[in-house]
Design a protein around this motif. Structure first.
Motif, PDB file in Angstrom:
ATOM      1  N   LYS A  99       0.842  -1.211  -0.042  1.00 16.13           N
ATOM      2  CA  LYS A  99       0.079  -0.079   0.119  1.00 16.13           C
ATOM      3  C   LYS A  99       0.939   1.261  -0.038  1.00 16.13           C
ATOM      4  O   LYS A  99       0.692   2.281  -0.556  1.00 16.13           O
ATOM      5  N   LYS A 100       1.987   1.240   0.787  1.00 12.40           N
ATOM      6  CA  LYS A 100       2.885   2.190   0.866  1.00 12.40           C
ATOM      7  C   LYS A 100       3.555   2.700  -0.455  1.00 12.40           C
ATOM      8  O   LYS A 100       3.927   3.874  -0.578  1.00 12.40           O
ATOM      9  N   ILE A 101       3.846   1.628  -1.182  1.00 11.71           N
ATOM     10  CA  ILE A 101       4.815   1.912  -2.353  1.00 11.71           C
ATOM     11  C   ILE A 101       4.319   1.671  -3.598  1.00 11.71           C
ATOM     12  O   ILE A 101       4.892   1.917  -4.554  1.00 11.71           O
ATOM     13  N   LEU A 102       2.814   1.133  -3.613  1.00 15.05           N
ATOM     14  CA  LEU A 102       2.342   0.784  -5.136  1.00 15.05           C
ATOM     15  C   LEU A 102       2.485   1.884  -6.159  1.00 15.05           C
ATOM     16  O   LEU A 102       2.730   1.606  -7.384  1.00 15.05           O
ATOM     17  N   ASN A 103       2.135   3.202  -5.639  1.00 19.39           N
ATOM     18  CA  ASN A 103       2.132   4.350  -6.543  1.00 19.39           C
ATOM     19  C   ASN A 103       3.394   5.063  -6.578  1.00 19.39           C
ATOM     20  O   ASN A 103       3.361   6.193  -7.368  1.00 19.39           O
ATOM     21  N   SER A 104       4.244   4.626  -5.802  1.00 18.76           N
ATOM     22  CA  SER A 104       5.654   5.384  -5.792  1.00 18.76           C
ATOM     23  C   SER A 104       6.405   5.159  -6.961  1.00 18.76           C
ATOM     24  O   SER A 104       6.524   4.086  -7.776  1.00 18.76           O
ATOM     25  N   LYS A 105       7.280   6.314  -7.503  1.00 12.80           N
ATOM     26  CA  LYS A 105       8.223   6.096  -8.657  1.00 12.80           C
ATOM     27  C   LYS A 105       9.628   5.957  -7.904  1.00 12.80           C
ATOM     28  O   LYS A 105      10.504   6.092  -8.938  1.00 12.80           O
ATOM     29  N   LYS A 106       9.920   6.059  -6.750  1.00 11.24           N
ATOM     30  CA  LYS A 106      11.396   6.044  -6.346  1.00 11.24           C
ATOM     31  C   LYS A 106      11.733   4.639  -6.576  1.00 11.24           C
ATOM     32  O   LYS A 106      11.246   3.609  -6.821  1.00 11.24           O
ATOM     33  N   LYS A 107      13.046   4.710  -7.038  1.00 11.23           N
ATOM     34  CA  LYS A 107      13.897   3.553  -7.673  1.00 11.23           C
ATOM     35  C   LYS A 107      13.824   2.334  -6.640  1.00 11.23           C
ATOM     36  O   LYS A 107      13.606   1.201  -7.251  1.00 11.23           O
ATOM     37  N   GLU A 108      14.291   2.640  -5.558  1.00  8.72           N
ATOM     38  CA  GLU A 108      14.098   1.374  -4.443  1.00  8.72           C
ATOM     39  C   GLU A 108      12.702   0.813  -4.283  1.00  8.72           C
ATOM     40  O   GLU A 108      12.495  -0.406  -4.201  1.00  8.72           O
TER      41      GLU A 108
END
Length: 602
Positions: free
Chosen positions: A385-394
């Motif tokens: 949930k925290k990173i699904l829409n994130s564009k960060k490399k990691e």
């Protein structure tokens, strides 16, 4: 070593059936299902056939659970002197519980259910160890009871090994002397009958029933003390020395511990606790004061090791969340902390606390939001949930790993909250099209990546399965032929037809199949070449898919190979080739070929 006579075995069998009728039934069911599983073609891709195999495996696993659970309950009932009616009510309840598990669990496709069966098996085995001694006291009887079980298990294993070895040698002799074609499945069937039938029945025949006599028994095998003092304790000392030096190292360089240290600490703990349990009755005898010192030393040295274990677990859990394996490590670490505190500060030193507490926390991990699967899903879903829409490399690198874990272990529908697409329907369609577990998981994971528009950063290890099927796969034309034989690429077959030796070999490199006809002629089929060419055509959209994008039809003439020998025409017809193509390095590989051999007299 003297093997038991047939009369002694027969008397033991009758005694087991009378004392443990339900357990005997579970043993028979497990052995029969195991033998059936061995003698069925396990490489068939037919969905109905695969389902039958899955049911056989599940029957064996649930029978094992039923055997241990009912044995523990029967021993408890015997100790408490329950009436026969009450015993059978308990047995019926236990069997009903096992039937419910059989209906609910799906260990073939669900890793969580595999873990649940493993945890239940471990808990039920522990239950057998203490079920007759759950009331207070009776520490000596508890120890003597488990000593008898331990020695009986070793004896059953030894007798079974000797019996199987003798029968296997006899089969080899018959095969060599009388030219009898004894298939490898015969050896495996004999092994199943001995390991699944003879061994547990022999074990049950030696389960003690006079619990009062066990309380009064003060005997101690001298060999057990020697084994503990000169084998287990030195091994434990080696583990301890390695771990202490490693702990000094990580303190000196101020770095977090490696994951391997967890296994070493658990190994040290197992050896240590087993050593203490084995020499427990000797601690109060004259000349054995060292045992109490050793016990104190062991639990004292566990304190820094538990801290090291907690650090190793935290190193993995903090950045990557909880998974089933990390959950088990956390539970073991917490259990060790409690057990160490108990034996360091309690005056009672009740060794029954060890199996009872371990059984309770094991059952605690089977079902519910606090279970291994429940907490793992909760942890990984929150991470996603925290990173699904994130564009960060990691985060972009982490997303496919989380999705792969959740889908592979818990199924595609676990991600339903993240999309409006009906994932249950997608998963059902995949299940209908694919039978083999690896293929199903691979396609399901690829589907998840596609739905959530996630690129697989670990593409080197992913692969796509292809299934190339003969265009006449539904009904093969055998008109004009006199003989028909099924051929699997997993079996090296040798038969004789009217004086002509027919031998089918799969090459060591798994690239070719050769059908040797007589002494000189043979049919060579380059499976690798056919498979590689077919993949190239499929990827270029030059082959028509049958049901989905990875299942294609090939003309029968491209899959047919013939040779005439001694007025017989031998025709090898490939029915399907199932294999994979690695997406990371474009390497091809094939897994299985189903075919048949037709023979016509000219």
């Amino acid at each position: 070593m003297k093997l038991p006579s047939l009369q002694h075995l027969y008397q033991g069998l009758i005694a087991v059936i009378k004392r443990f009728p339900v357990q005997f039934a579970f043993i028979v069911i497990a052995t029969v299902c195991w033998a059936f599983y061995i003698n069925i073609n396990i490489y068939s891709t037919h969905s109905e056939h695969h389902q039958h195999l899955s049911l056989l495996i599940k029957a064996v696993l649930i029978s094992n659970l039923g055997l241990t659970l009912t044995l523990a309950l029967d021993l408890m009932a015997e100790k408490k002197a329950f009436t026969l009616q009450k015993k059978w009510l308990i047995r019926i309840a236990a069997v009903s519980f096992c039937l419910i598990l059989f209906c609910l669990l799906d260990p073939d496709d669900n890793f969580s259910d595999q873990l649940r069966i493993g945890l239940l098996a471990f808990a039920f085995h522990l239950f057998v160890a203490f079920s007759p001694f759950m009331d207070q006291g009776h520490i000596n009887g508890f120890w003597q009871f488990n000593k008898v079980l331990f020695l009986r298990f070793l004896t059953a294993a030894l007798y079974s090994a000797v019996l199987y070895g003798g029968l296997a040698i006899a089969l080899v002799a018959v095969d060599g002397l009388f030219n009898v074609d004894i298939h490898w499945r015969t050896y495996m069937t004999v092994f199943a009958i001995i390991a699944g039938g003879f061994s547990p029945i022999f074990f049950l025949a030696g389960v003690p029933g006079n619990f009062q006599q066990l309380d009064e028994d003060v005997s101690y095998p001298k060999g057990l003390k020697i084994f503990t003092q000169f084998v287990l304790i030195p091994l434990m000392t080696i583990y301890l020395a390695i771990l202490l030096f490693y702990e000094i190292k990580i303190i000196a360089i101020w770095s977090l511990p490696k994951g391997l240290v967890s296994s070493l600490i658990i190994g040290y703990t197992v050896f240590g606790i087993l050593s203490l349990l084995l020499i427990y009755p000797m601690k109060d005898k004259e000349g054995n004061s060292w045992i109490k010192l050793f016990s104190r030393f062991f639990y004292t040295m566990l304190v820094p090791l538990i801290v090291l274990l907690l650090l190793a677990v935290w190193k993995r859990v903090d950045p990557y969340g909880i998974t089933e394996s990390r959950y088990i490590l956390v539970v073991i670490a917490l259990w060790l902390t409690c057990i160490t505190a108990y034996f360091l500060f309690s005056k009672k030193q009740n060794i029954k606390v060890i199996p009872i507490s371990l059984a309770i926390i094991t059952l605690f991990a089977v079902y519910g939001p606090h279970s291994a699967a429940g907490l793992s899903i909760y942890s990984q879903i929150n991470r996603l949930k925290k990173i699904l829409n994130s564009k960060k490399k990691e985060d972009m690198e982490e997303k496919p790993m989380i999705i792969r874990y959740l889908v592979s272990i818990h199924g595609l529908s676990i991600l339903q909250d993240f999309t409006k697409k009906d994932l249950k329907r997608v998963e059902q369609n995949i299940n209908n099209k694919y039978v083999e577990g690896y293929s199903k998981r691979s396609v399901t994971v690829d589907s998840a990546f596609s739905i959530f528009k996630v690129s697989d950063t670990n593409a080197l290890y992913s692969s796509s399965e292809y299934n190339f099927i003969n265009s006449n796969h539904d009904f093969f034309n055998i008109k004009g032929y006199d003989y028909f034989m099924n051929v699997s690429s997993y079996d090296d077959t040798e038969k004789v037809l009217n004086g002509i030796k027919v031998k089918i070999d799969r090459s060591q490199e798994n690239k070719n199949i050769s059908i040797k006809l007589g002494d000189t002629a043979q049919i060579n089929v380059n499976i690798s070449k056919i498979f590689d060419r077919s993949i190239a055509l499929a990827d270029a959209n030059k082959l028509k898919p049958k049901k989905n994008s990875k299942e294609f039809l090939l003309p029968e003439n491209e899959l047919t190979f013939s040779k005439v020998v001694n007025h017989y025409q031998f025709t090898y017809v490939i029915e399907n080739i199932r294999g994979y193509k690695s997406s990371g390095d474009s390497k091809y590989g094939w897994l299985n070929v189903e075919a048949h051999l037709l023979v016509k007299k000219l």
